[in-house]
Design an enzyme around this catalytic site. Structure first.
Site, PDB file in Angstrom:
ATOM      1  N   SER A   1       9.741  -8.014  -0.233  1.00 30.20           N
ATOM      2  CA  SER A   1      10.656  -7.057   0.407  1.00 30.20           C
ATOM      3  C   SER A   1      11.720  -7.731   1.281  1.00 30.20           C
ATOM      4  CB  SER A   1       9.859  -6.035   1.224  1.00 30.20           C
ATOM      5  OG  SER A   1       9.072  -5.266   0.349  1.00 30.20           O
TER       6      SER A   1
ATOM      7  N   ASP B   1       6.399   4.670  -3.113  1.00 32.46           N
ATOM      8  CA  ASP B   1       5.736   3.938  -4.207  1.00 32.46           C
ATOM      9  C   ASP B   1       5.746   4.752  -5.507  1.00 32.46           C
ATOM     10  OD1 ASP B   1       5.112   1.614  -2.766  1.00 32.46           O
ATOM     11  OD2 ASP B   1       3.270   2.495  -1.986  1.00 32.46           O
TER      12      ASP B   1
ATOM     13  N   LYS C   1      -1.415   1.329   5.174  1.00 25.17           N
ATOM     14  CA  LYS C   1      -0.693   2.493   4.639  1.00 25.17           C
ATOM     15  C   LYS C   1      -1.283   3.836   5.080  1.00 25.17           C
ATOM     16  CE  LYS C   1       1.414   0.329   0.621  1.00 25.17           C
ATOM     17  NZ  LYS C   1       1.747   0.449  -0.795  1.00 25.17           N
TER      18      LYS C   1
END
Ligand code: ATR
Length: 284
Positions: A20, A105, A69
């Site tokens: 990322s 996602d 997450k």
């Protein structure tokens, strides 16, 4: 934004391997933005402190990766509908003392389906292999986009059933069922399937093995693998040989990043540049 440096980042443990920073820093440079995207190594016990610190420092937003997450959710003020339905967040935007969680996602996978493979979801019958975190994100988005049926084949059957139950309870999606991974039942399912998606790590790093028997795959199928190392897994290669259209996992990685970048900056990743860069980084 012009007079303020844009600070973005990713929190995770570990984050050293994340692609990322490369993607987002390249996009910022491309658009002439003054700022940077930083990998922040955050241990599980530091999540609450990290989030309040990022907020206090005026950081615009962060991606969230393993293992945070789900843990970040209790510290956020709001979740977008996919994040709520998935029960996991991979993107946070901080604004005016609010922290909003998103999940790009599954949306990234669907964007790759549409933009890279020209494949719509509405009305399609899907065979989803795997029932972990990645599978859940993708399954929820497919259900939200109107997939006609989602069949989940997982090594651990109970986990596959739990994902089916999750779609029922969170989205009232009744067109999901768990199927056995054995080649005889997969063969039957494949004859009524439009899109096959491997969400397991089988085939990663060129290790042998296929997530399902490819027997029964033909030119009627679009076969997707979320693995991107190698870009063409043994499974995709065999499916392509059998006449299927195929989609590699790099598109999902890029689109989930692109969607996060849009949330923070209202701009897209520059087309093609990011993919070429990732291929160079991964395979040079
Ligand atoms: P992720 O968040 O990347 O989805 P995960 O939650 O650990 O990771 O889920 C991994 C998925 O890959 C699971 O569906 C797992 O199957 P089990 O639920 O039976 O563990 C599947 N998986 C991993 N290795 C596998 C293998 N060698 N064969 C078949 N399935 C495998």
């Amino acid at each position: 934004m012009a007079d303020k440096q844009l600070i973005l980042g990713i929190i995770g443990h570990p984050v050293g391997h994340s692609l990322s920073p490369l993607m987002h820093n390249t996009a910022m440079k491309h658009w002439g933005m003054d700022g940077c995207y930083v990998p922040f190594e955050v241990k599980p016990k530091g999540v609450a402190q990290a989030l309040s610190g990022l907020r206090a420092l005026g950081v615009e937003g962060v991606n969230v990766t393993i293992p945070h997450k789900q843990a970040v959710i209790e510290y956020l003020d709001e979740l977008d509908p996919p994040a709520r339905a998935i029960g996991a967040v991979n993107t946070i935007k901080f604004s005016d003392s609010r922290a909003v969680g998103f999940n790009t996602d599954g949306s990234g996978f669907v964007a790759s389906l549409k933009e890279d493979a020209g494949q719509e979801v509405q009305g399609m019958t899907v065979l989803l292999i795997g029932a972990g975190g990645a599978a859940r994100g993708i399954a929820v988005k497919l259900a939200m986009e109107g997939a006609a049926e989602i069949r989940v084949a997982n090594r651990t059957v109970a986990r596959g059933r739990a994902l089916v139950e999750h779609l029922r309870s969170e989205l009232s999606y009744g067109a999901a069922e768990s199927v056995a991974l054995e080649s005889s039942s997969i063969g039957r399912v494949l004859s009524q399937t439009d899109i096959v998606i491997n969400t397991t790590s089988v085939g990663m790093n060129g290790k042998g093995g296929m997530p399902i028997s490819p027997e029964g795959i033909d030119e009627h199928h679009l076969v997707c693998d979320i693995v991107y190392t190698p870009l063409e897994t043994a499974f995709l290669k065999e499916c392509r040989r059998r006449g299927a259209r195929t989609l590699d996992g790099l598109g999902m990685l890029i689109h989930q990043g692109d969607l996060a970048f849009q949330i923070w900056t209202d701009k897209n990743f520059p087309p093609n540049i990011i993919r070429d860069l990732l291929i160079k980084k991964l395979f040079a």
